[in-house]
Write a protein that holds these residues in place. Sequence first.
Motif, short mmCIF file in Angstrom:
data_model
loop_
_atom_site.label_atom_id
_atom_site.label_comp_id
_atom_site.label_asym_id
_atom_site.label_seq_id
_atom_site.Cartn_x
_atom_site.Cartn_y
_atom_site.Cartn_z
N ASP A 47 18.90 -16.20 1.45
CA ASP A 47 19.40 -15.42 0.34
C ASP A 47 18.64 -14.00 -0.04
OD1 ASP A 47 20.99 -17.17 -0.10
OD2 ASP A 47 20.10 -18.12 -1.89
N ALA A 48 17.62 -13.54 0.64
CA ALA A 48 16.83 -12.52 0.63
C ALA A 48 17.62 -11.44 1.38
CB ALA A 48 15.31 -12.49 1.15
N GLU A 49 17.76 -10.43 0.66
CA GLU A 49 18.58 -9.12 1.24
C GLU A 49 17.64 -8.28 2.00
OE1 GLU A 49 20.93 -7.21 -1.70
OE2 GLU A 49 22.29 -9.09 -1.87
N SER A 50 16.47 -8.38 1.64
CA SER A 50 15.60 -7.39 2.24
C SER A 50 14.06 -8.18 2.69
CB SER A 50 14.94 -6.39 1.46
OG SER A 50 16.08 -5.51 1.30
N ILE A 51 13.48 -8.04 3.26
CA ILE A 51 12.21 -8.57 3.68
C ILE A 51 10.75 -7.67 3.33
CG2 ILE A 51 10.65 -9.80 5.33
CD1 ILE A 51 13.29 -11.38 4.40
N PRO A 52 9.74 -7.95 2.59
CA PRO A 52 8.73 -7.05 2.68
C PRO A 52 7.86 -6.97 3.90
CG PRO A 52 8.30 -9.02 1.35
CD PRO A 52 9.76 -9.03 1.89
N CYS A 53 7.59 -6.02 4.23
CA CYS A 53 6.59 -5.80 5.40
C CYS A 53 5.96 -4.47 5.24
CB CYS A 53 7.25 -5.84 6.58
SG CYS A 53 8.50 -4.16 6.87
N PHE A 54 4.63 -4.33 6.14
CA PHE A 54 3.81 -3.21 6.13
C PHE A 54 4.19 -2.41 7.31
CE2 PHE A 54 1.75 -6.54 3.52
CZ PHE A 54 1.61 -5.69 2.31
N PRO A 55 4.61 -0.81 7.34
CA PRO A 55 4.43 -0.26 8.62
C PRO A 55 3.16 -0.28 9.21
CG PRO A 55 5.82 0.76 6.66
CD PRO A 55 4.95 -0.40 6.27
N GLU A 56 2.12 0.05 8.41
CA GLU A 56 0.83 -0.17 8.75
C GLU A 56 -0.12 -1.21 7.68
OE1 GLU A 56 -0.94 3.73 9.52
OE2 GLU A 56 0.59 4.44 10.37
N GLU A 74 5.02 -17.19 2.13
CA GLU A 74 3.87 -16.67 1.56
C GLU A 74 3.04 -16.21 2.55
OE1 GLU A 74 2.23 -18.68 -1.99
OE2 GLU A 74 0.42 -18.98 -0.68
N ILE A 75 2.78 -14.81 2.22
CA ILE A 75 1.44 -14.04 3.10
C ILE A 75 0.44 -13.98 2.18
CG2 ILE A 75 1.13 -12.09 4.28
CD1 ILE A 75 4.77 -12.51 3.77
N ALA A 76 -0.67 -14.16 2.38
CA ALA A 76 -2.05 -13.79 1.60
C ALA A 76 -2.94 -12.95 2.52
CB ALA A 76 -2.88 -15.10 1.41
N LEU A 77 -3.05 -11.82 1.62
CA LEU A 77 -4.06 -10.87 2.26
C LEU A 77 -5.21 -10.80 1.51
CD1 LEU A 77 -1.16 -8.08 1.98
CD2 LEU A 77 -1.89 -9.40 4.06
N SER A 78 -6.37 -10.65 2.55
CA SER A 78 -7.58 -10.40 1.87
C SER A 78 -8.13 -8.98 2.14
CB SER A 78 -8.69 -11.46 2.79
OG SER A 78 -8.20 -12.85 2.52
N HIS A 79 -8.97 -8.64 1.28
CA HIS A 79 -9.64 -7.22 1.33
C HIS A 79 -11.10 -7.19 1.45
CE1 HIS A 79 -10.70 -3.38 -0.59
NE2 HIS A 79 -9.44 -2.91 -0.22
N ALA A 146 -14.84 -3.87 -8.91
CA ALA A 146 -14.67 -2.33 -9.51
C ALA A 146 -13.94 -1.37 -8.56
CB ALA A 146 -16.27 -1.85 -9.43
N GLN A 147 -13.70 -1.87 -7.25
CA GLN A 147 -12.81 -1.04 -6.35
C GLN A 147 -11.40 -1.42 -6.48
OE1 GLN A 147 -13.67 1.60 -4.52
NE2 GLN A 147 -15.36 1.51 -5.76
N GLY A 148 -11.01 -2.61 -7.50
CA GLY A 148 -9.63 -2.96 -7.85
C GLY A 148 -8.63 -1.97 -7.88
N ASP A 149 -8.85 -0.63 -8.37
CA ASP A 149 -7.76 0.31 -8.56
C ASP A 149 -7.44 0.70 -7.11
OD1 ASP A 149 -7.44 0.22 -11.21
OD2 ASP A 149 -8.97 1.71 -11.76
N ARG A 150 -8.68 1.25 -6.30
CA ARG A 150 -8.18 1.70 -5.14
C ARG A 150 -7.53 0.76 -4.18
NH1 ARG A 150 -10.82 5.30 -1.06
NH2 ARG A 150 -9.21 4.79 0.69
N ASP A 154 -4.11 1.35 -2.34
CA ASP A 154 -3.84 1.27 -0.79
C ASP A 154 -2.57 0.30 -0.60
OD1 ASP A 154 -5.52 3.11 -0.53
OD2 ASP A 154 -7.34 1.22 0.15
N LEU A 155 -2.61 -0.82 -1.32
CA LEU A 155 -1.41 -1.93 -1.31
C LEU A 155 -0.09 -1.43 -1.66
CD1 LEU A 155 -0.97 -4.74 -0.39
CD2 LEU A 155 -1.17 -5.35 -3.01
N ASP A 156 0.13 -0.66 -2.71
CA ASP A 156 1.13 -0.07 -3.15
C ASP A 156 1.68 1.20 -2.31
OD1 ASP A 156 3.14 0.16 -5.39
OD2 ASP A 156 2.09 2.05 -5.82
N GLU A 157 1.01 1.73 -1.83
CA GLU A 157 1.61 2.87 -1.08
C GLU A 157 1.75 2.37 0.52
OE1 GLU A 157 -1.84 5.65 -1.06
OE2 GLU A 157 -1.34 6.08 -3.20
N SER A 158 1.43 1.24 0.83
CA SER A 158 1.69 0.75 2.08
C SER A 158 2.86 -0.33 2.45
CB SER A 158 0.49 0.24 2.56
OG SER A 158 0.20 -0.94 1.98
#
Length: 184
Positions: A47-56, A74-79, A146-150, A154-158
């Motif tokens: 039912d998902a019309e789109s799939i989230p992904c990262f170009p990079e 589910e995709i878990a990302l570590s930083h 403390a680097q949570g904003d950064r 990075d996640l939001d823009e990618s």
Amino acid sequence: MSGPAGRMVAVVLAALAVGGCGQDLPSATAMCADTNALVLIAQAVPDAESIPCFPEMPYGYRTTTFDVESGHAEIALSHAVVGLDAAVLSIGDTCVLDEEEAPVSTPERGHLEQHLERTDSGGIGGWITQGLGDACLVITLDLDHAQGDRALDDLDESWTLLSREDLSATLHAETDGLLGLDPS
């Protein structure tokens, strides 16, 4: 059979073999170029019309868990700085948040809803939901550093959304027309 068509057939057969069972595929990624992984997500959540992904892949992030089962992926990302499971992307038929017992309502297609809070360390925690047609994307964030904003920037823009039609066309091209995403 070798080449992309052979690999795709192997992935499809493996997906059929596990059926509705959860499958942890740590070598898979949420990269837009990883057609095999995106096909598994699309097939798990039809039912998902789109799939989230990262170009990079976002700066500092890496995929640590890729779990697909019928009705959910589910995709878990570590930083590198923030730590394990800094961001978890869940695609499913409903918007289920970890801390909520009942699903929250799915936002309208394309709309984002968010609940983000500042943590004691100056980082960010919370969730974001987005409607994907009759499915939902939930991004759970644990950027308690403390680097949570950064890390959030990075996640939001990618990330982006790849339409089901575009994914189907890519699959068709990569397999020389042998495979399609959705049954006709």
